[in-house]
Design an enzyme around this catalytic site. Structure first.
Site, PDB file in Angstrom:
ATOM      1  N   ARG A  39      -0.392   1.567  -9.777  1.00  0.00           N
ATOM      2  CA  ARG A  39       0.268   2.787 -10.250  1.00  0.00           C
ATOM      3  C   ARG A  39       0.145   3.852  -9.170  1.00  0.00           C
ATOM      4  NH1 ARG A  39      -2.303   6.905 -12.308  1.00  0.00           N
ATOM      5  NH2 ARG A  39      -4.196   5.961 -13.059  1.00  0.00           N
ATOM      6  N   GLY A  90      -4.167   8.655  -1.786  1.00  0.00           N
ATOM      7  CA  GLY A  90      -5.067   7.675  -2.392  1.00  0.00           C
ATOM      8  C   GLY A  90      -4.354   6.344  -2.588  1.00  0.00           C
ATOM      9  N   TYR A  91      -3.136   6.423  -3.100  1.00  0.00           N
ATOM     10  CA  TYR A  91      -2.328   5.217  -3.323  1.00  0.00           C
ATOM     11  C   TYR A  91      -2.063   4.517  -1.999  1.00  0.00           C
ATOM     12  CZ  TYR A  91       1.802   2.451  -4.731  1.00  0.00           C
ATOM     13  OH  TYR A  91       2.724   1.444  -4.954  1.00  0.00           O
ATOM     14  N   ALA A  92      -1.631   5.290  -0.986  1.00  0.00           N
ATOM     15  CA  ALA A  92      -1.308   4.695   0.314  1.00  0.00           C
ATOM     16  C   ALA A  92      -2.550   4.055   0.937  1.00  0.00           C
ATOM     17  CB  ALA A  92      -0.727   5.752   1.251  1.00  0.00           C
ATOM     18  N   LYS A 133      -3.304   0.797  -0.844  1.00  0.00           N
ATOM     19  CA  LYS A 133      -2.379  -0.291  -0.512  1.00  0.00           C
ATOM     20  C   LYS A 133      -2.612  -0.774   0.928  1.00  0.00           C
ATOM     21  CE  LYS A 133      -0.046  -0.684  -4.418  1.00  0.00           C
ATOM     22  NZ  LYS A 133      -0.163  -1.902  -5.240  1.00  0.00           N
TER      23      LYS A 133
END
Ligand SMILES: NC(=O)c1ccc[n+]([C@@H]2O[C@H](COP(=O)([O-])OP(=O)(O)OC[C@H]3O[C@@H](n4cnc5c(N)ncnc54)[C@H](O)[C@@H]3O)[C@@H](O)[C@H]2O)c1
Length: 262
Positions: free
Chosen positions: A104, A166-168, A171
């Protein structure tokens, strides 16, 4: 141990007799992947935090004549892997394929304004969760001498993603973890790859995370001038989950409509 060179990649049901667990199975990419793996003959453990959507995915597979079991669970639970293995073995007698797909986007803000809790949540959901399941399931696959793992990363992990640090970062971690695990398992029959989608027309794309402006910015960067469809991702997931992939491991496969140039 299965000899990949003895397999026939182009059969109608290349996964007949195999069992897959798919996380985030109630969402766009997860459900499409479950359907495709099921059409290819796999029994599917459809896992999602959202019980109703996991059940709906399992129901769709069963309606099409497939074998499926829904599991409502949180991938952020480090103990989930043991439960997944137990359920798969109890219901289907084996486990061959792991699709680490649940994930997410994060709150949209510059890196230095990210709250510590949000940073931790991003990393746990989008990176550690995949580690937990790999850690629990790899020994089983190694003992069987065969396994396929597909970790869902993102173009954000290749390029960075302003306002989603944070997401990057998570991933990017998925990509590094995949490269590491692929090398570690290269001679053991267990093949591990990642996919890096850019913009896919899933429910995530219609969530609050994607403003109309952000969507347009991302579309403008895609030479094909459109978002990808979950079914297009599922096609690549099927290939990477099948015996047909035999000489690619620790690799990252882009789904970006021509955006990726690295
Ligand atoms: N849609 C895109 O443009 C895009 C681009 C790059 C990468 N991805 C990645 O693809 C994957 C699938 O995304 P999608 O687009 O199908 O999104 P989606 O929102 O349609 O599906 C995500 C699913 O994950 C489930 N989930 C969320 N948290 C969970 C948890 N803690 N435990 C178990 N399940 C949980 C949700 O309930 C949902 O069903 C994600 O990892 C996402 O980061 C998506």
């Amino acid at each position: 141990m299965a000899d990949p060179l003895q397999t026939t990649p182009c059969t109608a049901a290349p996964l007949a007799g195999q069992v897959a667990v798919v996380t985030g199975a109630g969402g766009g990419i997860g459900r499409a992947s479950c359907l495709r793996l099921s059409q290819a003959g796999a029994a599917v453990l459809a896992l999602d935090l959202d019980a109703a959507s996991a059940q709906e995915t399992a129901r769709l597979l069963q309606t099409q004549g497939g074998q499926a079991l829904a599991l409502a669970a949180d991938v952020c639970d480090p103990a989930l892997g043991a439960q997944v293995l137990t359920q798969a073995l109890a219901h289907f007698g084996r486990l061959d394929i792991l699709i680490n797909n649940a994930g997410r986007g994060s709150a949209m803000r510059p890196l230095w304004e990210i709250e510590l809790d949000d940073w931790q949540r991003d990393l746990t959901l989008n990176l550690s969760s995949q580690f937990y399941l790999c850690k629990a399931l790899v020994p089983h696959m190694v003992a069987a001498g065969y396994g396929r793992i597909v970790n869902v990363a993102s173009a954000a992990g290749m390029e960075g993603h302003p306002l989603s640090g944070g997401y990057a970062a998570a991933k990017a971690g998925v990509i590094a973890m995949t490269k590491t695990l692929g090398k570690e398992l290269a001679t053991q029959g267990v093949i591990v790859n990642a996919i890096a989608p850019a913009l896919i027309d899933s429910p995530m794309l219609h969530s609050e995370w994607f403003s109309a402006e952000l969507k347009q910015q991302l579309l403008d960067r895609i030479p094909m001038r459109r978002a990808g469809q979950p079914e297009e991702v599922a096609e690549m997931v099927l290939f990477l989950a099948s015996p047909a992939v035999s000489f690619s491991t620790g690799a990252v496969f882009d789904l970006s409509g021509g955006r990726a140039t690295y």
